[in-house]
Design an enzyme around this catalytic site. Sequence first.
Site, PDB file in Angstrom:
ATOM      1  N   CYS A  69      47.744  14.254 124.858  1.00 60.36           N
ATOM      2  CA  CYS A  69      47.521  13.678 123.528  1.00 60.36           C
ATOM      3  C   CYS A  69      46.772  12.360 123.672  1.00 60.36           C
ATOM      4  CB  CYS A  69      48.861  13.451 122.825  1.00 60.36           C
ATOM      5  SG  CYS A  69      48.668  12.667 121.216  1.00 60.36           S
ATOM      6  N   CYS A 178      40.136  14.232 121.089  1.00 58.63           N
ATOM      7  CA  CYS A 178      41.421  14.670 120.537  1.00 58.63           C
ATOM      8  C   CYS A 178      41.569  16.087 121.074  1.00 58.63           C
ATOM      9  CB  CYS A 178      41.391  14.659 119.019  1.00 58.63           C
ATOM     10  SG  CYS A 178      42.784  15.563 118.283  1.00 58.63           S
TER      11      CYS A 178
HETATM   12  N1  DGL Z   1      45.882  16.176 119.746  1.00 56.20           N
HETATM   13  C1  DGL Z   1      46.183  14.800 119.641  1.00 56.20           C
HETATM   14  C2  DGL Z   1      45.166  13.912 120.280  1.00 56.20           C
HETATM   15  O1  DGL Z   1      44.646  14.278 121.314  1.00 56.20           O
HETATM   16  C3  DGL Z   1      46.758  14.319 118.323  1.00 56.20           C
HETATM   17  C4  DGL Z   1      46.218  14.908 117.073  1.00 56.20           C
HETATM   18  C5  DGL Z   1      47.009  14.523 115.823  1.00 56.20           C
HETATM   19  O2  DGL Z   1      48.172  14.933 115.741  1.00 56.20           O
HETATM   20  O3  DGL Z   1      46.477  13.809 114.957  1.00 56.20           O
HETATM   21  O4  DGL Z   1      44.905  12.820 119.852  1.00 56.20           O
END
Ligand code: DGL
Length: 266
Positions: A69, A178
Amino acid sequence: MLGLFDSGLGGLTVLRAVRAALPDEEIVFLADQAHVPYGDRSEEELVALLHANVAWLEAAGADAIVMACNTSCAVAQRHGWPSAGVRILDLIESAALAVTRRGLRDIAVIATAATVRTGAYGHALRSRAPAMKVTEIAAPALVPLVEAGEIEGEVARRAVAEVCERVPSTCEAVLLACTHFPVLDAHFATALGPNVLRIDPAIVQAERAVALAIEAGSPRGSGRTRCVTTGDGVRFAAQLEMMLGPDLARTSEAVRLEYGRDRRAP
Ligand code: DGL
């Protein structure tokens, strides 16, 4: 055993890369779908969620944590990492390495609103290559689409195209900062065209995970993957089946996470 977490399905893009690099490793993946999207949350909430997720993975037996994340990494860079008893592999470090290795000079970073707000990517990239031009673009509409399974259709195509309109024409590459965004890669490819490189940090993260697994003395084992959600277990099983096939879907479970009482319960 390696532990991975994300707010939701995006982390599966990292899980897939890590699994390919370490076929025998035991992996536990936590999707905090009760709190997705992270990108719209306050830094205070995100710090509480980071601590809870790391603590859960440690309690589940992880010898090391491979971050899946970006948003959690961005807040950790600003507010500090949990003092975990295990090593934590930062995804932003891997992303920066992927960019600097290629000697790129002008890149766009597409990320959640919370990640962009911290400025963590700009800082990580410029501290390695001070002359690099970095344009950070927040794309809050994309994570809910992936979570809703709106991946292949016109709605997702248009949403990605709108984000890509903000990429300066001078950019050599776009960092998919992301972990949900590589799921939409086909739309990014269409919108950006063949002359703009798309970088998924999961590739370098998986490469570094191999070194980390050896360092952490994580014994190679059955290659078992355990996938856990804080959200709806039945829905998660269907989502896993769609994204990774039936084998992983069979490992899915739902859990409840406890958050520190001293922090506002998200
Ligand atoms: N997938 C996550 C990231 O890499 C978070 C996405 C989210 O929940 O806004 O930042």
